[in-house]
Design a protein around this motif. Structure first.
Motif, short mmCIF file in Angstrom:
data_model
loop_
_atom_site.label_atom_id
_atom_site.label_comp_id
_atom_site.label_asym_id
_atom_site.label_seq_id
_atom_site.Cartn_x
_atom_site.Cartn_y
_atom_site.Cartn_z
N ALA A 161 -7.45 2.84 -5.18
CA ALA A 161 -7.80 2.53 -3.79
C ALA A 161 -8.97 1.56 -3.70
N TRP A 196 -3.87 4.24 3.12
CA TRP A 196 -4.62 3.62 4.21
C TRP A 196 -5.85 2.84 3.73
N ALA A 197 -6.22 2.99 2.46
CA ALA A 197 -7.46 2.37 1.98
C ALA A 197 -7.44 0.84 2.11
N ALA A 198 -6.43 0.20 1.56
CA ALA A 198 -6.37 -1.26 1.61
C ALA A 198 -6.18 -1.79 3.04
N SER A 215 0.82 -1.20 0.00
CA SER A 215 0.00 0.00 0.00
C SER A 215 0.86 1.26 0.00
N ALA A 262 -9.82 -7.17 0.76
CA ALA A 262 -11.01 -7.50 1.57
C ALA A 262 -11.43 -8.96 1.36
N SER A 310 -8.58 -2.13 -2.19
CA SER A 310 -9.40 -2.44 -1.01
C SER A 310 -10.25 -3.68 -1.23
N ALA A 322 -9.53 -1.47 4.79
CA ALA A 322 -10.47 -2.47 4.26
C ALA A 322 -10.13 -3.85 4.81
N THR A 330 -12.73 -5.86 7.23
CA THR A 330 -13.25 -7.11 6.68
C THR A 330 -12.74 -8.30 7.48
N HIS A 375 -0.19 -3.49 9.93
CA HIS A 375 -0.33 -2.70 8.70
C HIS A 375 0.45 -1.39 8.82
#
Length: 191
Positions: A113, A64-66, A56, A121, A117, A69, A73, A152
């Motif tokens: 993103a 930070w999106a992935a 990422s 997920a 994500s 997610a 999830t 992360h």
């Protein structure tokens, strides 16, 4: 450091090492600290979560999106597993996640993103189901999500550092994670 300052740390360490669980669950992991430490002790989970962060940082515009997610999830997968939903092929999907994220990192594949994500997920559901089958109670799940977020975050920091200094090392890490996924998958097929 003086012994009286180390005493709380020694007691904490001793409590983490104790594995005698009494009660109906016969060994489920309880409590916040157990959940927090859980992602750190499975090499497959550790590798996947760090790789998501590194990838990422190197390749996703909204870094930070992935990871977000993945964390949310992951929790959903754990809750679904604890509610009785049986996920097929949990371990093969975890191996596939290592292969996929490792290749994405090795190739420095750039995804938007939303696509990044969505991809992580799918894998996070299976990681979450694996954790959900091992952890019990809300504090343990909260700890698991926080432990995942910490991994992360470390991956993001490592990815930023690698981006500025050692791009080839980042590719080598990706290849190693992908190879670990292939090896794990091969063991599952052979076993």
């Amino acid at each position: 450091m003086k012994l009286h300052r180390l005493s709380p740390l020694l007691l904490l360490g001793a409590s983490l090492a104790a594995s005698a669980h009494v009660g109906g669950d016969g060994g489920g992991h309880h409590g916040f600290v157990s959940g927090l430490s859980h992602p750190f002790f499975g090499l497959d989970h550790l590798a996947a979560m760090l790789a998501v962060g590194i990838w990422s940082a190197l390749s996703v515009r909204r870094i930070w999106a992935a990871p977000l997610a993945f964390a949310f999830t992951l929790l959903a997968g754990a809750l679904l597993a604890q509610a009785g939903l049986n996920f097929p092929a949990i371990e093969p999907m975890i191996a596939a996640s290592l292969l996929a994220v490792g290749l994405l990192l090795a190739l420095r594949a750039r995804l938007g993103a939303a696509a990044a994500s969505a991809l992580v997920a799918v894998f996070a559901l299976f990681h979450g189901a694996a954790h959900g089958n091992e952890l019990t109670g809300a504090p343990a799940l909260v700890g698991m999500v926080l432990g995942t977020a910490l991994l992360h975050g470390v991956g993001l920091l490592l990815g930023r550092w690698l981006q500025q200094r050692h791009v080839m090392l980042a590719r080598a890490i990706g290849i190693t994670v992908a190879a670990f996924g292939l090896f794990t998958g091969a063991l599952l097929v052979a076993g």
